[in-house]
Write an enzyme that holds these catalytic residues in place. Structure first.
Site, mmCIF file in Angstrom:
data_model
loop_
_atom_site.group_PDB
_atom_site.id
_atom_site.type_symbol
_atom_site.label_atom_id
_atom_site.label_comp_id
_atom_site.label_asym_id
_atom_site.label_seq_id
_atom_site.Cartn_x
_atom_site.Cartn_y
_atom_site.Cartn_z
ATOM 1 N N CYS A 183 0.856 -1.185 0.000
ATOM 2 C CA CYS A 183 0.000 0.000 0.000
ATOM 3 C C CYS A 183 0.891 1.234 0.000
ATOM 4 C CB CYS A 183 -0.899 -0.021 1.231
ATOM 5 S SG CYS A 183 -2.019 1.395 1.348
ATOM 6 N N HIS B 3 -8.931 -3.613 -2.702
ATOM 7 C CA HIS B 3 -8.021 -2.819 -1.875
ATOM 8 C C HIS B 3 -8.480 -1.359 -1.828
ATOM 9 C CE1 HIS B 3 -3.792 -1.887 -0.422
ATOM 10 N NE2 HIS B 3 -4.207 -0.690 -0.813
ATOM 11 N N GLU B 4 -8.775 -0.787 -2.988
ATOM 12 C CA GLU B 4 -9.154 0.629 -3.031
ATOM 13 C C GLU B 4 -10.524 0.867 -2.400
ATOM 14 O OE1 GLU B 4 -6.801 2.652 -3.563
ATOM 15 O OE2 GLU B 4 -5.514 1.051 -4.305
ATOM 16 N N HIS C 164 -10.150 1.155 1.259
ATOM 17 C CA HIS C 164 -9.689 2.480 1.695
ATOM 18 C C HIS C 164 -10.868 3.415 1.952
ATOM 19 C CE1 HIS C 164 -5.364 2.700 1.726
ATOM 20 N NE2 HIS C 164 -5.266 2.105 0.557
#
Length: 166
Positions: A88, A130-131, A134
Site C-alpha cells: 500500500c 483494496h481501493e 480504503h
C-alpha cells in the site's frame, strides 16, 4: 498534470469512512484527474481519494496499462480466492500475503454520474477490493490473520514514529 502527495499511515483520514459523492461537478472531475495523474506514477496500481487527503468515495486504478476510476463503488459477485503479497502506498516498504477474492464486480459511477460496472479478475480484482477498502477506512493490514498480522503489526511499530518523535 497534478500528482498529489500520498498520506501515510497515522493520518486520521486513512481510518475514516469516506463520504459518498453527491455532486458530479467540475470539482469532482478535477479530483478524478488528480487521482488518475497520481496513479500513473510507475509502480502504482490504485489510489483512493482518502490517500490524497480527500474523504470522498472515489478511487483510481492502473492495472495492465488500463487507467480508470470509480465513484461510490459497491462490490459484489465475489468468487474464488487468491493469496499474494499486497502493499500500500500509505504503508511504504511493507508487503504481506493477503487473501482476496479472485474475481469481483464493482458497480458505481464515472465522473459524470453515468453508471459504470467493472468486472475484475486476478490483479484487477485485488486492486478494486483494496481501493474500496480504503473508502471504508480499512487498510489491507486489517484483513490479515495469524502470523502475517502479527508480523505486519510488529513492522508497523518498528517503522511508525512514536508520538514523542513526531
Amino acid at each position: 498534470m497534478t500528482v498529489r502527495p500520498i498520506r501515510i499511515f497515522g493520518d486520521p483520514v486513512l481510518r475514516t469512512e469516506a463520504d459518498p459523492v453527491t455532486a458530479f461537478d467540475a470539482e469532482l472531475r478535477q479530483l478524478v484527474a488528480d487521482l488518475e495523474d497520481t496513479v500513473r506514477v510507475p509502480g502504482r496500481a490504485g489510489v483512493a481519494a482518502p490517500q490524497i487527503g480527500v474523504s470522498l468515495r472515489v478511487f483510481s486504478y492502473n492495472v495492465d496499462g488500463q487507467v480508470g476510476h470509480l465513484v461510490n463503488p459497491v462490490l459484489a459477485g465475489f468468487e474464488g480466492e487468491q493469496t499474494d503479497d499486497e502493499g500500500c502506498l500509505s504503508l511504504p516498504g511493507l508487503g504481506f500475503p493477503t487473501t482476496r477474492a479472485m474475481s469481483v464486480t464493482a458497480r458505481g459511477f464515472d465522473q459524470y454520474g453515468e453508471p459504470l460496472v467493472i468486472a475484475g479478475t486476478g490483479f484487477l480484482a485485488r486492486a478494486l477490493q483494496h481501493e474500496t477498502d480504503h473508502l471504508a477506512g480499512t487498510l489491507y493490514i486489517d484483513t490479515l490473520k495469524g502470523d502475517a498480522r502479527r508480523q505486519a503489526l510488529r513492522e508497523l511499530r518498528r517503522v511508525s514514529p512514536s508520538p514523542q518523535r513526531r
